[in-house]
Write a protein that holds these residues in place. Structure first.
Motif, mmCIF file in Angstrom:
data_model
loop_
_atom_site.group_PDB
_atom_site.id
_atom_site.type_symbol
_atom_site.label_atom_id
_atom_site.label_comp_id
_atom_site.label_asym_id
_atom_site.label_seq_id
_atom_site.Cartn_x
_atom_site.Cartn_y
_atom_site.Cartn_z
ATOM 1 N N LEU A 134 -6.577 -9.950 4.212
ATOM 2 C CA LEU A 134 -5.564 -10.395 3.229
ATOM 3 C C LEU A 134 -5.106 -11.713 3.737
ATOM 4 O O LEU A 134 -4.858 -12.655 2.807
ATOM 5 C CB LEU A 134 -4.134 -9.234 3.401
ATOM 6 C CG LEU A 134 -4.505 -8.085 2.592
ATOM 7 C CD1 LEU A 134 -3.292 -7.123 3.129
ATOM 8 C CD2 LEU A 134 -4.559 -8.149 1.030
ATOM 9 N N ILE A 165 -2.625 -13.883 1.532
ATOM 10 C CA ILE A 165 -1.488 -12.929 1.385
ATOM 11 C C ILE A 165 -1.079 -12.599 2.522
ATOM 12 O O ILE A 165 -1.605 -11.858 3.484
ATOM 13 C CB ILE A 165 -2.236 -11.661 0.624
ATOM 14 C CG1 ILE A 165 -2.973 -12.077 -0.873
ATOM 15 C CG2 ILE A 165 -1.148 -10.628 0.455
ATOM 16 C CD1 ILE A 165 -3.614 -11.150 -1.534
ATOM 17 N N LEU A 204 1.457 -9.678 -1.877
ATOM 18 C CA LEU A 204 0.540 -8.582 -2.386
ATOM 19 C C LEU A 204 0.895 -8.089 -3.613
ATOM 20 O O LEU A 204 0.110 -7.711 -4.475
ATOM 21 C CB LEU A 204 0.641 -7.665 -1.026
ATOM 22 C CG LEU A 204 -0.623 -6.510 -1.438
ATOM 23 C CD1 LEU A 204 -1.876 -7.113 -1.591
ATOM 24 C CD2 LEU A 204 -0.475 -5.499 -0.392
ATOM 25 N N THR A 252 -0.149 -9.983 -6.559
ATOM 26 C CA THR A 252 -1.644 -10.145 -6.792
ATOM 27 C C THR A 252 -2.000 -9.123 -7.950
ATOM 28 O O THR A 252 -1.602 -7.940 -7.739
ATOM 29 C CB THR A 252 -2.111 -9.892 -5.457
ATOM 30 O OG1 THR A 252 -1.781 -10.772 -4.571
ATOM 31 C CG2 THR A 252 -3.718 -9.996 -5.588
ATOM 32 N N LEU A 256 -7.790 -7.709 -6.186
ATOM 33 C CA LEU A 256 -7.755 -6.845 -5.209
ATOM 34 C C LEU A 256 -9.173 -6.090 -5.260
ATOM 35 O O LEU A 256 -9.777 -6.028 -4.258
ATOM 36 C CB LEU A 256 -6.603 -5.967 -5.226
ATOM 37 C CG LEU A 256 -5.399 -6.830 -5.058
ATOM 38 C CD1 LEU A 256 -4.099 -5.711 -5.005
ATOM 39 C CD2 LEU A 256 -5.391 -7.457 -3.532
ATOM 40 N N LEU A 281 -4.155 -0.669 -2.133
ATOM 41 C CA LEU A 281 -3.357 -1.924 -1.685
ATOM 42 C C LEU A 281 -2.450 -2.143 -3.134
ATOM 43 O O LEU A 281 -1.387 -2.643 -2.702
ATOM 44 C CB LEU A 281 -4.247 -2.922 -1.400
ATOM 45 C CG LEU A 281 -4.791 -2.930 -0.109
ATOM 46 C CD1 LEU A 281 -6.105 -4.023 0.054
ATOM 47 C CD2 LEU A 281 -3.892 -2.806 1.185
ATOM 48 N N TYR A 282 -3.168 -1.963 -4.360
ATOM 49 C CA TYR A 282 -2.090 -2.428 -5.541
ATOM 50 C C TYR A 282 -0.980 -1.404 -5.538
ATOM 51 O O TYR A 282 0.073 -1.941 -5.861
ATOM 52 C CB TYR A 282 -3.121 -2.574 -6.772
ATOM 53 C CG TYR A 282 -2.316 -2.786 -7.978
ATOM 54 C CD1 TYR A 282 -2.123 -4.174 -8.502
ATOM 55 C CD2 TYR A 282 -1.864 -1.689 -8.664
ATOM 56 C CE1 TYR A 282 -1.588 -4.352 -9.611
ATOM 57 C CE2 TYR A 282 -1.225 -2.110 -10.068
ATOM 58 C CZ TYR A 282 -0.917 -3.360 -10.324
ATOM 59 O OH TYR A 282 -0.445 -3.768 -11.562
ATOM 60 N N ALA A 302 1.621 -1.572 -2.514
ATOM 61 C CA ALA A 302 2.383 -2.865 -2.379
ATOM 62 C C ALA A 302 3.761 -2.796 -3.515
ATOM 63 O O ALA A 302 4.725 -3.542 -3.538
ATOM 64 C CB ALA A 302 1.683 -3.919 -2.837
#
Length: 222
Positions: free
Chosen positions: A5, A10, A16, A19, A24, A36-37, A40
């Motif tokens: 990251l 990031i 994040l 983003t 991602l 991760l999406y 976050a």
């Protein structure tokens, strides 16, 4: 993941969260990028469970209205705490074998110790008997302002390797506790008391919710 990251510029959760999902997935593949999406943005598809977490320990402590300076009186308070803690264990169908005792003296200096016993238990008498040598090992004779006990290493089973004599004793204590619990549920927490509390100023069950309860007059003695 942290290094990856950072290499993409990031550095924070906020960055994040800003983003895009496509970005991602392109850099972390589909499953990691999607995770991760979601994380976050505080998104989680896990089912919500309403099952309560099992306690890691069950304990109570009490700050005394006046300092206790004798072993006999201190043990009476510990017995009172054992009554409350063992009742809570039985209500939750829990057993434990790691017994802890804590003391604060008149200057609120703290000391504690713990000891593992040979069997899992939620019985008042067995917990009390385990507390006595622990208390003796940490009390230096100074006046006591606060006492506490706890039982940990909990499980929902009392399976242990016991001798025939021990099993008889355990069964006897279990019957006594079961009878006392039934009477207290029906008639109140102080409807049946140990004889040692008959002439004592200490509550027969102290610590936690019981401590602030209005105690009715003595009805029965054990």
């Amino acid at each position: 993941t942290s290094a990856e990251l950072k290499s993409l510029g990031i550095m924070t959760i906020g960055q994040l969260a800003e983003t895009s999902l496509d970005f991602l997935i392109r850099h972390f593949k589909r499953s990691r990028g999607f995770m991760l999406y979601q994380y976050a943005r505080g998104m989680d598809s896990s089912a919500v469970s309403n099952r309560p977490l099992q306690a890691k320990s069950v304990g109570n402590s009490t700050t005394l209205p006046k300092d206790v300076s004798t072993r006999a009186e201190a043990l009476l308070v510990i017995l009172s705490l054992c009554e409350t803690v063992s009742k809570r264990l039985r209500e939750k169908s829990l057993h434990g074998n790691l017994i802890s005792v804590s003391i604060k003296n008149f200057a609120f200096q703290y000391s504690s110790s713990q000891r593992k016993i040979c069997m899992m238990t939620n019985q008042t008498q067995m917990i009390y008997e385990a507390c006595i040598p622990i208390f003796d090992s940490i009390w230096n004779g100074e006046s006591i302002r606060q006492l506490g006990i706890s039982v940990s290493n909990l499980c929902c089973s009392n399976i242990s390797q016991l001798s025939f004599f021990d099993m008889e004793r355990v069964n006897e204590f279990s019957k006594i506790d079961r009878t006392i619990d039934e009477i207290r549920i029906k008639h109140g927490s102080s409807s049946i008391l140990r004889g040692s509390f008959a002439q004592s100023s200490h509550a027969p069950m102290c610590g936690g919710p019981q401590q602030d309860a209005n105690l009715p007059l003595l009805k029965n003695n054990l």
